[in-house]
Design a protein around this motif. Structure first.
Motif, PDB file in Angstrom:
ATOM      1  N   LEU A   1       0.819  -1.213   0.000  1.00  0.00           N
ATOM      2  CA  LEU A   1       0.000   0.000   0.000  1.00  0.00           C
ATOM      3  C   LEU A   1       0.855   1.266   0.000  1.00  0.00           C
ATOM      4  CD1 LEU A   1      -2.861  -1.022   2.459  1.00  0.00           C
ATOM      5  CD2 LEU A   1      -2.912  -0.928  -0.041  1.00  0.00           C
ATOM      6  N   LEU A   2       1.929   1.252   0.755  1.00  0.00           N
ATOM      7  CA  LEU A   2       2.815   2.407   0.818  1.00  0.00           C
ATOM      8  C   LEU A   2       3.399   2.719  -0.564  1.00  0.00           C
ATOM      9  CD1 LEU A   2       4.454   4.501   2.508  1.00  0.00           C
ATOM     10  CD2 LEU A   2       6.192   2.711   2.720  1.00  0.00           C
ATOM     11  N   PHE A   3       3.908   1.705  -1.224  1.00  0.00           N
ATOM     12  CA  PHE A   3       4.527   1.930  -2.526  1.00  0.00           C
ATOM     13  C   PHE A   3       3.484   2.146  -3.620  1.00  0.00           C
ATOM     14  CE2 PHE A   3       8.144   0.464  -0.210  1.00  0.00           C
ATOM     15  CZ  PHE A   3       9.201   1.133  -0.796  1.00  0.00           C
ATOM     16  N   THR A   4       2.313   1.572  -3.450  1.00  0.00           N
ATOM     17  CA  THR A   4       1.235   1.842  -4.399  1.00  0.00           C
ATOM     18  C   THR A   4       0.812   3.304  -4.313  1.00  0.00           C
ATOM     19  OG1 THR A   4       0.452  -0.431  -4.216  1.00  0.00           O
ATOM     20  CG2 THR A   4      -1.090   1.174  -5.118  1.00  0.00           C
ATOM     21  N   ASP A   5       0.737   3.833  -3.100  1.00  0.00           N
ATOM     22  CA  ASP A   5       0.400   5.246  -2.934  1.00  0.00           C
ATOM     23  C   ASP A   5       1.445   6.153  -3.580  1.00  0.00           C
ATOM     24  OD1 ASP A   5      -1.881   4.562  -1.568  1.00  0.00           O
ATOM     25  OD2 ASP A   5      -0.996   4.856   0.434  1.00  0.00           O
ATOM     26  N   ARG A   6       2.712   5.813  -3.421  1.00  0.00           N
ATOM     27  CA  ARG A   6       3.771   6.607  -4.046  1.00  0.00           C
ATOM     28  C   ARG A   6       3.676   6.563  -5.569  1.00  0.00           C
ATOM     29  NH1 ARG A   6       9.165   5.135  -0.502  1.00  0.00           N
ATOM     30  NH2 ARG A   6       8.432   6.048   1.450  1.00  0.00           N
ATOM     31  N   LEU A   7       3.364   5.406  -6.093  1.00  0.00           N
ATOM     32  CA  LEU A   7       3.211   5.263  -7.535  1.00  0.00           C
ATOM     33  C   LEU A   7       1.997   6.039  -8.036  1.00  0.00           C
ATOM     34  CD1 LEU A   7       4.453   3.804  -9.992  1.00  0.00           C
ATOM     35  CD2 LEU A   7       2.866   1.943  -9.551  1.00  0.00           C
ATOM     36  N   MET A   8       0.925   6.008  -7.277  1.00  0.00           N
ATOM     37  CA  MET A   8      -0.283   6.724  -7.690  1.00  0.00           C
ATOM     38  C   MET A   8      -0.106   8.244  -7.618  1.00  0.00           C
ATOM     39  SD  MET A   8      -2.212   4.528  -8.897  1.00  0.00           S
ATOM     40  CE  MET A   8      -3.619   5.556  -9.201  1.00  0.00           C
ATOM     41  N   GLU A   9       0.734   8.737  -6.709  1.00  0.00           N
ATOM     42  CA  GLU A   9       1.018  10.179  -6.652  1.00  0.00           C
ATOM     43  C   GLU A   9       1.654  10.644  -7.960  1.00  0.00           C
ATOM     44  OE1 GLU A   9       3.515  10.827  -3.279  1.00  0.00           O
ATOM     45  OE2 GLU A   9       1.932  10.358  -1.838  1.00  0.00           O
ATOM     46  N   VAL A  10       2.603   9.872  -8.439  1.00  0.00           N
ATOM     47  CA  VAL A  10       3.257  10.224  -9.700  1.00  0.00           C
ATOM     48  C   VAL A  10       2.269  10.108 -10.849  1.00  0.00           C
ATOM     49  CG1 VAL A  10       5.130   9.615 -11.280  1.00  0.00           C
ATOM     50  CG2 VAL A  10       5.505   9.521  -8.837  1.00  0.00           C
ATOM     51  N   ARG A  11       1.415   9.111 -10.809  1.00  0.00           N
ATOM     52  CA  ARG A  11       0.404   8.938 -11.856  1.00  0.00           C
ATOM     53  C   ARG A  11      -0.569  10.116 -11.861  1.00  0.00           C
ATOM     54  NH1 ARG A  11      -1.162   7.907 -16.717  1.00  0.00           N
ATOM     55  NH2 ARG A  11      -3.290   7.187 -16.853  1.00  0.00           N
ATOM     56  N   GLU A  12      -0.944  10.608 -10.685  1.00  0.00           N
ATOM     57  CA  GLU A  12      -1.851  11.757 -10.610  1.00  0.00           C
ATOM     58  C   GLU A  12      -1.219  13.002 -11.218  1.00  0.00           C
ATOM     59  OE1 GLU A  12      -2.982  12.025  -6.528  1.00  0.00           O
ATOM     60  OE2 GLU A  12      -4.191  10.196  -6.620  1.00  0.00           O
ATOM     61  N   LEU A  13       0.089  13.201 -11.003  1.00  0.00           N
ATOM     62  CA  LEU A  13       0.776  14.331 -11.630  1.00  0.00           C
ATOM     63  C   LEU A  13       0.807  14.181 -13.148  1.00  0.00           C
ATOM     64  CD1 LEU A  13       3.795  14.847  -9.203  1.00  0.00           C
ATOM     65  CD2 LEU A  13       1.839  16.365  -9.537  1.00  0.00           C
ATOM     66  N   GLU A  14       1.014  12.959 -13.605  1.00  0.00           N
ATOM     67  CA  GLU A  14       1.017  12.705 -15.049  1.00  0.00           C
ATOM     68  C   GLU A  14      -0.350  13.010 -15.655  1.00  0.00           C
ATOM     69  OE1 GLU A  14       1.644   8.932 -18.103  1.00  0.00           O
ATOM     70  OE2 GLU A  14       2.078   8.680 -15.975  1.00  0.00           O
ATOM     71  N   VAL A  15      -1.397  12.575 -14.989  1.00  0.00           N
ATOM     72  CA  VAL A  15      -2.759  12.820 -15.479  1.00  0.00           C
ATOM     73  C   VAL A  15      -3.080  14.307 -15.441  1.00  0.00           C
ATOM     74  CG1 VAL A  15      -5.202  12.401 -14.970  1.00  0.00           C
ATOM     75  CG2 VAL A  15      -3.596  10.511 -14.961  1.00  0.00           C
ATOM     76  N   LYS A  16      -2.550  15.019 -14.441  1.00  0.00           N
ATOM     77  CA  LYS A  16      -2.763  16.464 -14.352  1.00  0.00           C
ATOM     78  C   LYS A  16      -2.192  17.158 -15.587  1.00  0.00           C
ATOM     79  CE  LYS A  16      -0.516  19.936 -12.141  1.00  0.00           C
ATOM     80  NZ  LYS A  16       0.342  20.437 -11.115  1.00  0.00           N
ATOM     81  N   HIS A  17      -0.982  16.786 -15.974  1.00  0.00           N
ATOM     82  CA  HIS A  17      -0.374  17.383 -17.162  1.00  0.00           C
ATOM     83  C   HIS A  17      -1.116  16.972 -18.424  1.00  0.00           C
ATOM     84  CE1 HIS A  17       2.892  19.236 -15.013  1.00  0.00           C
ATOM     85  NE2 HIS A  17       3.233  18.077 -14.482  1.00  0.00           N
ATOM     86  N   LEU A  18      -1.624  15.761 -18.445  1.00  0.00           N
ATOM     87  CA  LEU A  18      -2.409  15.309 -19.586  1.00  0.00           C
ATOM     88  C   LEU A  18      -3.696  16.116 -19.705  1.00  0.00           C
ATOM     89  CD1 LEU A  18      -2.885  13.275 -21.896  1.00  0.00           C
ATOM     90  CD2 LEU A  18      -3.947  11.784 -20.212  1.00  0.00           C
TER      91      LEU A  18
END
Length: 162
Positions: A123-140
């Motif tokens: 869960l900890l590392f999934t959350d870290r991965l999802m934070e980066v994904r959210e930034l990517e989606v924001k730029h998209l």
């Protein structure tokens, strides 16, 4: 496209150490897309002037000299189009950097999955991965908003003005 993938497979360790796995995967997908789009762009070099000439001739036969206002608006919008394209390019570049980071983190996660499972850190590392994904989606979404706003402006408002 096979040339791009073949080059990636024949890279030495020293060449690969300059880039992360995410950067290599992104470059491979971008190169493959650009190779495919090259054919369309090549044909646009000769077909667009012909299409513009035919369209202007047909427009002239229908509305005579009034088509000049449409040409004037199109010429005036070239700098605006360049500015919007620059904004889209910047947003795309930021999105690609976030994508590289996400792929790098996902690769690390998959490499060390046994350790993560053993200590229950999923869960900890999934959350870290999802934070980066959210930034990517924001730029998209920023990039998509620019495209949608510009398309609306061109197709709706300026069509009726001219």
């Amino acid at each position: 496209m096979t040339i791009v993938y073949r080059k990636c497979l024949t890279m030495t360790v020293n060449e690969r150490s300059n880039f992360s796995e995410g950067e290599i995967q992104t470059l491979m997908s971008i190169d493959a897309d650009r190779t495919v789009n090259l054919c369309n762009s090549f044909h646009e070099l000769w077909s667009l002037p012909v299409q513009m000439g035919v369209a202007l001739f047909l427009l002239y036969t229908q509305v005579k000299v009034a088509f000049v206002s449409g040409i004037a608006i199109t010429i005036l919008l070239i700098p605006v189009n360049r500015w919007i394209s620059g904004l889209i390019a910047n947003a795309t570049e930021k999105m690609m950097k976030q994508k590289d980071e996400r792929i790098r983190r996902a690769g690390e996660l998959l490499t060390h999955i046994r350790t993560l499972k053993m200590y229950s850190w999923e869960l900890l590392f999934t959350d870290r991965l999802m934070e980066v994904r959210e930034l990517e989606v924001k730029h998209l979404s920023v990039c998509t908003n620019y495209i949608l706003a510009w398309t609306e402006l061109i197709t709706c408002k300026l069509t009726f003005v001219s």
